[in-house]
Design a protein around this motif. Structure first.
Motif, mmCIF file in Angstrom:
data_model
loop_
_atom_site.group_PDB
_atom_site.id
_atom_site.type_symbol
_atom_site.label_atom_id
_atom_site.label_comp_id
_atom_site.label_asym_id
_atom_site.label_seq_id
_atom_site.Cartn_x
_atom_site.Cartn_y
_atom_site.Cartn_z
ATOM 1 N N ASP A 3 0.864 -1.169 -0.073
ATOM 2 C CA ASP A 3 0.110 0.053 -0.087
ATOM 3 C C ASP A 3 0.870 1.497 0.197
ATOM 4 O O ASP A 3 2.319 0.972 0.162
ATOM 5 N N PRO A 4 0.304 2.396 -0.155
ATOM 6 C CA PRO A 4 1.282 3.609 -0.428
ATOM 7 C C PRO A 4 2.074 3.795 0.895
ATOM 8 O O PRO A 4 3.132 4.598 0.644
ATOM 9 N N SER A 5 1.874 3.269 2.145
ATOM 10 C CA SER A 5 2.716 3.637 3.310
ATOM 11 C C SER A 5 4.050 2.950 3.108
ATOM 12 O O SER A 5 5.090 3.119 3.921
ATOM 13 N N ASP A 6 4.180 2.018 2.043
ATOM 14 C CA ASP A 6 5.406 1.354 1.944
ATOM 15 C C ASP A 6 6.537 2.031 1.014
ATOM 16 O O ASP A 6 7.385 1.796 0.887
ATOM 17 N N SER A 7 5.835 3.316 0.501
ATOM 18 C CA SER A 7 6.357 4.246 -0.308
ATOM 19 C C SER A 7 7.729 4.584 0.427
ATOM 20 O O SER A 7 7.680 4.918 1.507
ATOM 21 N N ILE A 8 8.892 4.792 -0.250
ATOM 22 C CA ILE A 8 10.095 5.321 0.301
ATOM 23 C C ILE A 8 10.736 6.460 -0.549
ATOM 24 O O ILE A 8 10.934 6.242 -1.899
ATOM 25 N N GLN A 9 11.028 7.706 -0.245
ATOM 26 C CA GLN A 9 11.517 8.496 -1.015
ATOM 27 C C GLN A 9 12.892 8.166 -1.418
ATOM 28 O O GLN A 9 13.734 7.578 -0.581
ATOM 29 N N LYS A 10 13.337 8.471 -2.712
ATOM 30 C CA LYS A 10 14.546 7.847 -3.173
ATOM 31 C C LYS A 10 15.623 8.295 -2.306
ATOM 32 O O LYS A 10 16.853 7.872 -2.523
ATOM 33 N N LYS A 11 15.899 9.335 -1.690
ATOM 34 C CA LYS A 11 16.943 9.957 -1.108
ATOM 35 C C LYS A 11 16.909 9.493 0.446
ATOM 36 O O LYS A 11 18.074 9.806 1.002
ATOM 37 N N LEU A 12 16.074 8.662 0.907
ATOM 38 C CA LEU A 12 16.165 8.098 2.187
ATOM 39 C C LEU A 12 16.456 6.971 2.338
ATOM 40 O O LEU A 12 16.723 6.380 1.504
ATOM 41 N N ALA A 13 16.901 6.521 3.493
ATOM 42 C CA ALA A 13 17.701 5.135 3.917
ATOM 43 C C ALA A 13 16.735 4.135 3.605
ATOM 44 O O ALA A 13 15.636 4.327 3.734
ATOM 45 N N PRO A 14 17.415 3.001 3.178
ATOM 46 C CA PRO A 14 16.324 1.885 2.866
ATOM 47 C C PRO A 14 15.570 1.442 4.279
ATOM 48 O O PRO A 14 16.208 1.746 5.236
ATOM 49 N N LEU A 15 14.579 0.692 3.831
ATOM 50 C CA LEU A 15 13.867 0.090 5.125
ATOM 51 C C LEU A 15 14.477 -1.126 5.778
ATOM 52 O O LEU A 15 15.234 -1.651 5.176
ATOM 53 N N HIS A 16 14.351 -1.255 7.086
ATOM 54 C CA HIS A 16 14.885 -2.220 7.723
ATOM 55 C C HIS A 16 14.154 -3.660 7.292
ATOM 56 O O HIS A 16 13.085 -3.642 7.169
ATOM 57 N N SER A 17 15.023 -4.507 7.273
ATOM 58 C CA SER A 17 14.349 -5.762 6.908
ATOM 59 C C SER A 17 13.632 -6.297 8.118
ATOM 60 O O SER A 17 12.707 -7.078 7.729
ATOM 61 N N LYS A 18 13.950 -6.197 9.220
ATOM 62 C CA LYS A 18 13.286 -6.814 10.452
ATOM 63 C C LYS A 18 12.920 -5.499 11.260
ATOM 64 O O LYS A 18 13.571 -4.922 11.535
ATOM 65 N N LYS A 19 11.586 -5.685 11.498
ATOM 66 C CA LYS A 19 10.965 -4.389 12.260
ATOM 67 C C LYS A 19 10.563 -4.943 13.643
ATOM 68 O O LYS A 19 9.676 -5.798 13.431
ATOM 69 N N GLU A 20 10.942 -4.083 14.626
ATOM 70 C CA GLU A 20 10.671 -4.821 15.958
ATOM 71 C C GLU A 20 9.503 -3.929 16.383
ATOM 72 O O GLU A 20 9.177 -4.343 17.614
ATOM 73 N N VAL A 21 8.959 -2.692 15.676
ATOM 74 C CA VAL A 21 7.873 -2.053 16.042
ATOM 75 C C VAL A 21 6.682 -1.981 15.255
ATOM 76 O O VAL A 21 7.123 -2.072 13.826
ATOM 77 N N GLY A 22 5.429 -1.975 15.819
ATOM 78 C CA GLY A 22 4.385 -1.557 15.003
ATOM 79 C C GLY A 22 3.834 -0.391 15.149
ATOM 80 O O GLY A 22 3.786 0.287 16.364
ATOM 81 N N VAL A 23 3.184 0.357 14.200
ATOM 82 C CA VAL A 23 2.495 1.548 14.311
ATOM 83 C C VAL A 23 1.086 1.591 13.843
ATOM 84 O O VAL A 23 0.779 0.941 12.884
ATOM 85 N N PHE A 24 0.435 2.106 14.936
ATOM 86 C CA PHE A 24 -1.263 1.909 14.651
ATOM 87 C C PHE A 24 -1.395 3.457 14.149
ATOM 88 O O PHE A 24 -1.387 4.520 15.118
#
Length: 348
Positions: free
Chosen positions: A58-79
């Motif tokens: 979904d669009p929340s997975d988008s990452i701006q091209k100049k920003l750091a890549p996403l962590h492969s393992k995420k220890e936190v959830g956001v509501f």
């Protein structure tokens, strides 16, 4: 008074520069136009009822091209609870008091605005969960029929509360963050007060980002305002206006409302300088604008200098409500990472 301040906070009018109903085509995204809810009541065990969820793109997975890549393992959830997108028409002329959960236009509008420009700020280190809920029509913030207003907001909140319990089951005991904007903050503030403030569950809450509404400092008994960026178990809040803007419902002396500077992450009146602004994302998600403005807490609101970016001379507004997140996009992203590190360090 607070109800009138909410009404003021909801005045948007900032066009496509900050956050609008325009649908920028940055990534290939196909909303499920055929989704029909059998009962009209959300079932949060189904992905159809989530605007953002780690088990689907979904669009929340988008990452701006100049920003750091996403962590492969995420220890936190956001509501994350999105703002009002049910803004067309009015109740008197037949507009619905609450949104349909399967309205394809509203869902797409939400996905391409709030979920893209706001919820995505959390995605580097968090799994993002944003439930679709039967939001109240924007006019419910200033309708004089108090019984009708209560009914509309209670229905929306019932969905939010139901989704939160499902969220807790989905994250399997991990720590979490609460994120919200505008109407989302109306419901998130109630959620934090009712379910987290006096419960051991709050020990798993890293931070609550309650943005875009006037949230009193004393909203909670145990959860206080974050006064620096290393603090956890606290909440931050702000509403953004241009320097010098004043209205009967904004006060330069009122100290009862929580206001945190999202560049300096303090609550005092220190003014940031432009080079401390790490980056804003405006209409084009793939363009990052750095050092566009300064920010300062004054009374019960956050004030910024007029943002500088290509074409900014065309922008004529003083209320930056719609840009509360994306005007500070990289600073918020950086703050999320620091608070997660501080929380994890405190647990070890």
């Amino acid at each position: 008074m607070l109800k009138k301040m909410w009404k003021l906070s909801l005045v948007v009018g900032v066009g496509c520069f900050f956050l609008s109903s325009c649908f920028p085509k940055i990534v290939a995204y196909k909303t499920d136009e055929t989704f029909i809810s059998p009962t009209g009541v959300p079932d949060y065990k189904s992905l159809d009822y989530w605007a953002a969820h780690p088990d689907k793109w979904d669009p929340s997975d988008s990452i701006q091209k100049k920003l750091a890549p996403l962590h492969s393992k995420k220890e936190v959830g956001v509501f994350f609870l999105y703002p009002t997108s049910l803004t067309d028409g009015d109740i008197e002329s037949g507009a619905p008091m609450n949104a349909r959960i399967d309205d394809p236009y509203l869902n797409k509008k939400t996905d391409y605005t709030s979920i893209l420009y706001q919820a995505s700020v959390f995605n580097q280190q968090c799994d993002v969960y944003a439930p679709r809920y039967r939001q109240a029509h924007i006019s419910m913030y200033y309708n004089k029929d108090t019984e009708l207003v209560k009914k509309a907001f209670d229905l929306a909140y019932a969905d939010v509360k139901k989704a939160f319990f499902e969220f807790l089951d989905m994250i399997h005991g991990r720590p979490f963050i609460i994120g919200s904007h505008s109407q989302g903050t109306t419901h998130a503030t109630r959620l934090v007060a009712e379910l987290l403030d006096s419960d051991t569950l709050r020990e798993r809450m890293i931070t609550a980002y309650l943005i875009g509404m006037p949230v009193p400092k004393n909203s909670f008994k145990n959860i206080k305002v974050c006064t620096d960026t290393a603090r956890t178990g606290c909440f931050v809040s702000w509403r953004t206006f241009q320097d010098g803007y004043l209205n009967p419902y904004i006060s330069w002396t009122d100290s009862s409302i929580a206001v945190v500077n999202p560049i300096l992450w303090g609550t005092d009146t220190s003014r940031s300088i432009r080079k401390q602004h790490m980056g804003a994302i405006l209409y084009n998600y793939q363009k990052l604008y750095k050092h566009t403005h300064e920010a300062q807490v004054r009374g019960n609101a956050l004030y910024i200098s007029k943002p500088r970016f290509p074409g900014s001379f065309l922008v004529r507004m003083e209320n930056y409500h719609a840009g509360d997140y994306n005007l500070f996009y990289v600073n918020i992203r950086d703050d999320i990472s620091r608070r997660i590190r501080a929380y994890m360090k405190g647990r070890n």
